[in-house]
Design an enzyme around this catalytic site. Sequence first.
Site, mmCIF file in Angstrom:
data_model
loop_
_atom_site.group_PDB
_atom_site.id
_atom_site.type_symbol
_atom_site.label_atom_id
_atom_site.label_comp_id
_atom_site.label_asym_id
_atom_site.label_seq_id
_atom_site.Cartn_x
_atom_site.Cartn_y
_atom_site.Cartn_z
ATOM 1 N N TRP A 183 19.245 49.671 49.290
ATOM 2 C CA TRP A 183 18.931 48.970 48.041
ATOM 3 C C TRP A 183 18.046 47.776 48.394
ATOM 4 O O TRP A 183 18.368 47.024 49.307
ATOM 5 C CB TRP A 183 20.193 48.475 47.313
ATOM 6 N N GLU A 224 19.140 53.495 46.166
ATOM 7 C CA GLU A 224 19.782 52.940 44.961
ATOM 8 C C GLU A 224 18.772 52.241 44.052
ATOM 9 O O GLU A 224 18.115 51.289 44.443
ATOM 10 C CB GLU A 224 20.877 51.943 45.383
ATOM 11 N N LYS A 226 17.688 50.255 40.318
ATOM 12 C CA LYS A 226 18.250 49.188 39.487
ATOM 13 C C LYS A 226 17.335 48.967 38.299
ATOM 14 O O LYS A 226 16.118 49.131 38.400
ATOM 15 C CB LYS A 226 18.380 47.910 40.332
ATOM 16 N N ASP A 257 24.551 53.308 40.638
ATOM 17 C CA ASP A 257 25.420 52.145 40.468
ATOM 18 C C ASP A 257 25.706 52.006 38.976
ATOM 19 O O ASP A 257 24.771 51.967 38.157
ATOM 20 C CB ASP A 257 24.721 50.896 41.025
ATOM 21 N N HIS A 260 23.660 49.550 36.878
ATOM 22 C CA HIS A 260 22.209 49.502 37.034
ATOM 23 C C HIS A 260 21.416 50.254 35.984
ATOM 24 O O HIS A 260 20.286 50.664 36.234
ATOM 25 C CB HIS A 260 21.821 50.005 38.436
ATOM 26 N N HIS A 284 28.211 53.958 43.158
ATOM 27 C CA HIS A 284 28.641 52.573 43.297
ATOM 28 C C HIS A 284 29.443 52.278 42.041
ATOM 29 O O HIS A 284 28.863 51.986 40.988
ATOM 30 C CB HIS A 284 27.441 51.627 43.407
ATOM 31 N N ASP A 292 24.392 43.463 34.800
ATOM 32 C CA ASP A 292 24.921 43.975 36.069
ATOM 33 C C ASP A 292 25.768 42.903 36.747
ATOM 34 O O ASP A 292 25.427 42.391 37.807
ATOM 35 C CB ASP A 292 23.737 44.383 36.962
ATOM 36 N N ASP A 294 28.788 42.986 38.030
ATOM 37 C CA ASP A 294 29.663 43.381 39.133
ATOM 38 C C ASP A 294 31.099 42.889 38.967
ATOM 39 O O ASP A 294 31.686 42.339 39.893
ATOM 40 C CB ASP A 294 29.067 42.928 40.477
ATOM 41 N N ASP A 324 31.473 48.703 44.242
ATOM 42 C CA ASP A 324 30.467 47.650 44.342
ATOM 43 C C ASP A 324 30.696 46.619 43.249
ATOM 44 O O ASP A 324 30.198 46.745 42.138
ATOM 45 C CB ASP A 324 29.050 48.239 44.243
HETATM 46 C C1 RNT Z 1 22.716 45.209 43.949
HETATM 47 C C2 RNT Z 1 23.214 46.539 44.386
HETATM 48 C C3 RNT Z 1 23.686 46.618 45.800
HETATM 49 C C4 RNT Z 1 24.491 45.388 46.208
HETATM 50 C C5 RNT Z 1 25.060 45.463 47.592
HETATM 51 C C6 RNT Z 1 25.605 44.147 48.044
HETATM 52 O O1 RNT Z 1 22.469 45.138 42.600
HETATM 53 O O2 RNT Z 1 24.219 46.977 43.518
HETATM 54 O O3 RNT Z 1 24.400 47.787 45.986
HETATM 55 O O4 RNT Z 1 25.521 45.139 45.315
HETATM 56 O O5 RNT Z 1 24.124 45.960 48.449
HETATM 57 ZN ZN ZN Z 2 25.217 48.843 44.062
#
Ligand code: RNT
Ligand code: ZN
Length: 417
Positions: A183, A224, A226, A257, A260, A284, A292, A294, A324
């Site tokens: 990523w 990955e 986003k 993810d 994302h 993820h 996003d 998290d 994640d």
């Molecule tokens: C960031 C991505 C990625 C990170 C990690 C820490 O938006 O989701 O996966 O969260 O690499």
């Molecule tokens: Zn991620």
Amino acid sequence: MHSAYEHARDTYEAIGIGTEDVLQKLAAIPISLHCWQGDDVGGFEKTGGGEIGGGLAVTGNHPGKARTPDELRRDLEQALALIPGKHRLNLHACYGELGGKKVERTDLTVAHFQGWIDWCRARGLGFDFNPTYFAHPLAADGFTLSHRDENVRQFWIAHGRACRRIAADAARQLGKTAVTNFWVPDGSKDSPADRKAPRERLAASLDEIFVEPIEAKLNLDAVESKLFGIGSESYVVGSHEFYLGYAVRNQKLLCLDAGHFHPTESVADKISSVLQFVPAILLHVSRGVRWDSDHVVLFDDATRAMLEEVVRGNFLARTFIGLDFFDASINRVAAWVIGARNVLKALLVALLEPAAKLREWENAGDLTARLAWLEEVKTLPFGAVWDEHCRRQDVPVGAAWIEEVRRYEHAVLTARG
Ligand code: RNT
Ligand code: ZN
């Protein structure tokens, strides 16, 4: 055996689902536990900067953040003791043990991760890896693998190559395949005049990283995408279309993810689409709140739908599951436990679904029965099966794990100041 479980077993038996079989399957599914929940994506490079960058933001100041690899491992051990099953470690390259020295990310080798690998071996854990394309002066202007400066771009290519070798070495030692996830934060705050050139450079950089042949038995690469990040609101070089195309062309794993995509998009719905064309996916599992953000993963509709799709499509063998999220406002060990247990619970419910029957009705055009049963299934006694799973896997049943985290907090975390 517990009577609530026996009752549940009979209830599921009556709709053609064998809970014993399901529990065996569930016990064999590993979740990759992300190291970065334990220290707010800090890492151990001690470069002095302190900025995560890359548009990543951790909020909260709950006491007890891990400050050293030993503290982080101890916290992970505590979390793993409360999560049923055998799992994996997902490590970022900025978590190497550098012995107090400054080591360039291009010069990282397996030696810097031997402590982690030995720890994984002793606990029967698999090892997954991530090159770190943030928290670094050469990532400070928001571009890494797509950088217009050839020296910067080459630096990050060398880092990616080093990471794949480390993952392969770890896999060789552990006898378990590693997934290395790429990523990059690359993108821009405002509308760029040139969307094309950075994407050409990103594709070229990835090609240069992956040119080094590594047996698939040792390492699998994932990419990955986003939608946007803080500081890359208008343009992300590695968009979904970019990586979908890249993964299809190069037969790489696509990392989806959950945070994302546009908030109304269903990540669950993407699974059976992309798996027509890529060999495997990395999930993820995360939870975005308005963006996003998290947040810790819940046992919610979005998470359940994702894992339901994995099970319904018979995609378990082609799906790697990682967490994640990063929440510093609650006990960090509890965050891992809550998120991991919720993913496993969602998997359990998916495995308990009378999928064959539902498909039968669907194929027969009986959409009434399909809808009726999808709703009935929601109140079947999966909780008793979950409790039985925890019991058999020798972890606390129900909310009992919370007391253990509290004890750990008092004995270990608060002492960290
Ligand atoms: C960031 C991505 C990625 C990170 C990690 C820490 O938006 O989701 O996966 O969260 O690499
Ligand atoms: Zn991620």
